[in-house]
Design a protein around this motif. Structure first.
Motif, PDB file in Angstrom:
ATOM      1  N   HIS A  82       0.858  -1.202   0.000  1.00 45.49           N
ATOM      2  CA  HIS A  82       0.000   0.000   0.000  1.00 45.49           C
ATOM      3  C   HIS A  82       0.888   1.243   0.000  1.00 45.49           C
ATOM      4  O   HIS A  82       1.498   1.569   1.021  1.00 45.49           O
ATOM      5  N   HIS A  84       1.233   5.428  -1.933  1.00 52.01           N
ATOM      6  CA  HIS A  84       0.741   6.485  -2.832  1.00 52.01           C
ATOM      7  C   HIS A  84       1.992   7.227  -3.321  1.00 52.01           C
ATOM      8  O   HIS A  84       2.078   8.439  -3.182  1.00 52.01           O
ATOM      9  N   ARG A  91       4.012  18.232   1.448  1.00 52.34           N
ATOM     10  CA  ARG A  91       2.993  18.704   2.410  1.00 52.34           C
ATOM     11  C   ARG A  91       3.686  18.992   3.754  1.00 52.34           C
ATOM     12  O   ARG A  91       3.105  18.776   4.818  1.00 52.34           O
ATOM     13  N   ILE A 114      -5.413  16.444   1.194  1.00 53.25           N
ATOM     14  CA  ILE A 114      -5.285  15.680  -0.057  1.00 53.25           C
ATOM     15  C   ILE A 114      -5.414  16.601  -1.275  1.00 53.25           C
ATOM     16  O   ILE A 114      -4.694  16.476  -2.257  1.00 53.25           O
ATOM     17  N   TYR A 154      -4.509  11.110  -6.861  1.00 51.03           N
ATOM     18  CA  TYR A 154      -4.221  12.544  -6.762  1.00 51.03           C
ATOM     19  C   TYR A 154      -4.515  13.230  -8.106  1.00 51.03           C
ATOM     20  O   TYR A 154      -4.005  14.308  -8.385  1.00 51.03           O
ATOM     21  N   HIS A 187     -10.795   8.720  -3.940  1.00 49.37           N
ATOM     22  CA  HIS A 187     -10.034   9.206  -2.781  1.00 49.37           C
ATOM     23  C   HIS A 187     -10.800  10.302  -2.049  1.00 49.37           C
ATOM     24  O   HIS A 187     -10.808  10.372  -0.837  1.00 49.37           O
ATOM     25  N   PHE A 224     -11.716   5.514  -0.499  1.00 54.31           N
ATOM     26  CA  PHE A 224     -11.528   5.972   0.877  1.00 54.31           C
ATOM     27  C   PHE A 224     -12.918   6.134   1.491  1.00 54.31           C
ATOM     28  O   PHE A 224     -13.690   7.013   1.079  1.00 54.31           O
ATOM     29  N   HIS A 252      -9.687   1.757   1.736  1.00 48.17           N
ATOM     30  CA  HIS A 252      -9.173   2.563   2.851  1.00 48.17           C
ATOM     31  C   HIS A 252     -10.286   2.565   3.899  1.00 48.17           C
ATOM     32  O   HIS A 252     -11.300   3.257   3.723  1.00 48.17           O
ATOM     33  N   GLN A 255     -10.156   4.403   9.107  1.00 46.51           N
ATOM     34  CA  GLN A 255      -8.961   5.172   9.521  1.00 46.51           C
ATOM     35  C   GLN A 255      -9.286   6.074  10.712  1.00 46.51           C
ATOM     36  O   GLN A 255      -8.553   6.084  11.694  1.00 46.51           O
ATOM     37  N   HIS A 274      -5.664   0.312   6.809  1.00 49.33           N
ATOM     38  CA  HIS A 274      -5.712   1.322   7.888  1.00 49.33           C
ATOM     39  C   HIS A 274      -6.236   0.664   9.167  1.00 49.33           C
ATOM     40  O   HIS A 274      -5.466   0.204   9.974  1.00 49.33           O
ATOM     41  N   ASP A 325       2.174   2.854   3.298  1.00 49.66           N
ATOM     42  CA  ASP A 325       1.268   3.971   2.982  1.00 49.66           C
ATOM     43  C   ASP A 325       2.015   5.208   2.488  1.00 49.66           C
ATOM     44  O   ASP A 325       1.494   6.316   2.578  1.00 49.66           O
ATOM     45  N   ASN A 327       3.034   8.364   1.363  1.00 53.31           N
ATOM     46  CA  ASN A 327       2.318   9.441   0.666  1.00 53.31           C
ATOM     47  C   ASN A 327       2.787  10.770   1.246  1.00 53.31           C
ATOM     48  O   ASN A 327       3.371  10.807   2.337  1.00 53.31           O
ATOM     49  N   GLY A 329       1.187  13.240   2.484  1.00 56.96           N
ATOM     50  CA  GLY A 329       0.402  13.841   3.554  1.00 56.96           C
ATOM     51  C   GLY A 329       0.555  13.145   4.888  1.00 56.96           C
ATOM     52  O   GLY A 329       1.198  13.656   5.814  1.00 56.96           O
ATOM     53  N   SER A 330      -0.007  11.937   4.989  1.00 59.02           N
ATOM     54  CA  SER A 330      -0.053  11.279   6.300  1.00 59.02           C
ATOM     55  C   SER A 330       1.149  10.392   6.587  1.00 59.02           C
ATOM     56  O   SER A 330       1.402  10.065   7.743  1.00 59.02           O
TER      57      SER A 330
HETATM   58  O1  NIG Z   1      -3.828   6.413   3.163  1.00 56.04           O
HETATM   59  N1  NIG Z   1      -6.448   8.116   4.026  1.00 56.04           N
HETATM   60  C1  NIG Z   1      -6.444   8.519   2.887  1.00 56.04           C
HETATM   61  N2  NIG Z   1      -5.416   8.603   2.053  1.00 56.04           N
HETATM   62  C2  NIG Z   1      -4.045   8.613   2.398  1.00 56.04           C
HETATM   63  C3  NIG Z   1      -3.580   9.954   2.754  1.00 56.04           C
HETATM   64  C4  NIG Z   1      -3.400  10.732   1.542  1.00 56.04           C
HETATM   65  C5  NIG Z   1      -2.930  12.133   1.770  1.00 56.04           C
HETATM   66  O2  NIG Z   1      -3.063  12.691   2.875  1.00 56.04           O
HETATM   67  O3  NIG Z   1      -2.430  12.672   0.784  1.00 56.04           O
HETATM   68  C6  NIG Z   1      -3.721   7.584   3.466  1.00 56.04           C
HETATM   69  O4  NIG Z   1      -3.325   7.915   4.590  1.00 56.04           O
END
Ligand code: NIG
Ligand code: FE
Length: 417
Positions: A82, A84, A91, A114, A154, A187, A224, A252, A255, A274, A325, A327, A329-330
């Motif tokens: 998993h 992204h 970010r 996102i 994205y 997403h 998601f 997803h 979470q 998640h 995961d 990515n 962001g998270s």
């Molecule tokens: O798996 N939870 C949703 N999507 C991503 C986060 C993506 C982002 O914040 O860009 C995840 O954590």
């Protein structure tokens, strides 16, 4: 002409042969071959066993014999089920704001979240995204990860999702790692879409899904399920359409709030990923099903949230894979072995459970039968760590990297340190 190779002796080879898909695993259940050899035919494993026994067979086949000097521990190539990792931009501002105590809403209002990555990714050319995927995949490859799942999500329009998935497809032959793509057009509802959640998902399934098939861009659909994204009611028709077209489903799920794992079970998804918010109810439901639970410790570390209840899932009889995961962001770290060992310490997972989570069970989370174990017919994807006991690999929490990474029967990375 067939190409045969024998590699060994390997002090301990962890084949994962006997590793079951579901339930807890004790370390003494790991099948270890001492002083092992791996006999390869072209890109697959012909046999594993004692090096000295295999030597005779290898000589009869005129195999190239690669004799290792020193102590090595062998594992299947790791699988990150998993990620992204196809994205543009950063970010870092979200991260700073979050750690200064700003709320999700405040961050979104300041242009983060996102949607920020969607905006930045839409500005990138396909070749730039492709280049980024190759670079990140090669970083993972050096950590022993020979198969990497990569999501879109994205782009969030037909053209932009296609751009991402074509970039991933073009990157695949340009890295030694195998890339498994997934369409995550579900997403979030794109802010510029003129319509509601249901209209958007209908539009994607009617317009994008057939092109995914035509261009062979992916056989996996993800969404998601969360208050800020899509509800179970939105998603059922979307997943049912995808299933009817022959796509595998992954979700997803759970979470921040529950709901997603139930959908995963109802539609017989391959995996539910998640699960940080899953309660006893969801854990029981997942454990009774064939859905693989995928813990994403990188997101817990990146967001400062609870870990997935991995111990409870395993003790209830569930199947647990572990993925990064990665990515922007998270989960910006993108380091599978480090994260898998960290969730291991917090959730009290045996080394065998951690290893299965990034090998045999990760393969199951991607519905792949040809990897994750070192047995005849599987791909010759494996790592050799220069150390004298497999416990050292976990003990160093990701800082002990493989000395050799083998992919499809060839050595693709050597650490010269
Ligand atoms: O798996 N939870 C949703 N999507 C991503 C986060 C993506 C982002 O914040 O860009 C995840 O954590
Ligand atoms: Fe994710």
């Amino acid at each position: 002409m067939e190409k045969y190779k024998l590699i060994g002796p390997i002090k301990q080879l962890l084949t994962m042969e006997k590793s079951k898909v579901k339930g807890a695993i004790k370390d003494d259940e790991l099948l270890i071959i001492e002083q092992a050899g791996i006999l390869i035919k072209n890109e697959r494993i012909l046999d594993v066993g004692s090096f000295s026994d295999l030597k005779e067979k290898a000589e009869a086949l005129s195999a190239q014999i690669i004799e290792l000097q020193g102590n090595y521990i062998g594992t299947p190539g790791f699988i990150d089920a998993h990620t992204h990792l196809c994205f543009s931009g950063t970010r870092a501002r979200d991260y700073a704001m979050r750690n200064s105590g700003r709320s999700y809403l405040e961050i979104a209002e300041a242009g983060g979240g996102i949607w920020d990555t969607v905006t930045q990714t839409r500005k990138a050319e396909q070749y730039e995204l492709c280049h980024g995927v190759i670079k990140r995949a090669n970083t993972l490859l050096r950590q022993g990860i020979t198969t990497i799942e990569v999501k879109s999500g994205y782009g969030l329009s037909v053209q932009e999702e296609l751009k991402m998935l074509r970039a991933i497809k073009n990157a695949n032959p340009r890295t030694e790692a195998d890339l498994i793509s997934t369409c995550l057009a579900g997403h979030m509802l794109p802010k510029d879409f003129d319509g509601d959640h249901k209209t958007y998902l209908d539009h994607i399934s009617y317009t994008l899904f057939p092109i995914l098939k035509e261009e062979n861009l992916t056989n996996r659909i993800d969404a998601f399920i969360e208050k800020s994204a899509f509800t179970p009611e939105d998603i059922y028709p979307y997943f049912n359409k995808a299933k009817a077209m022959g796509f595998d489903i992954t979700v997803h799920a759970d979470q921040f709030s529950v709901g997603g794992s139930e959908v995963a079970v109802q539609v017989s998804a391959i995996s539910a990923d998640h699960l940080e918010a899953s309660t006893a109810n969801e854990i029981e439901m997942l454990a009774k099903s064939n859905v693989i639970a995928v813990a994403l410790p990188g997101a817990s570390i990146g967001l400062g949230c609870d870990f997935t209840p991995a111990r409870k899932i395993l003790d209830a009889g569930g199947a647990l894979a572990i993925a990064s995961d990665w990515n922007p962001g998270s989960a910006p770290m993108g380091d599978l072995l480090t994260q898998a060992t960290i969730i291991g310490t917090f959730e009290k997972l045996s080394n065998a459970e951690v290893l299965a989570g990034i090998t045999s069970r990760a393969a199951a989370a991607l519905n792949l039968q040809d990897r994750g174990k070192l047995i005849p017919e599987t791909l010759a994807d494996f790592n050799l760590f220069q150390t004298d006991h497999y416990n050292e690999i976990f003990y160093h929490q990701g800082k002990l990297v493989p000395s050799q990474v083998w992919k499809r029967g060839d050595i693709v990375y050597t650490d010269h340190n």
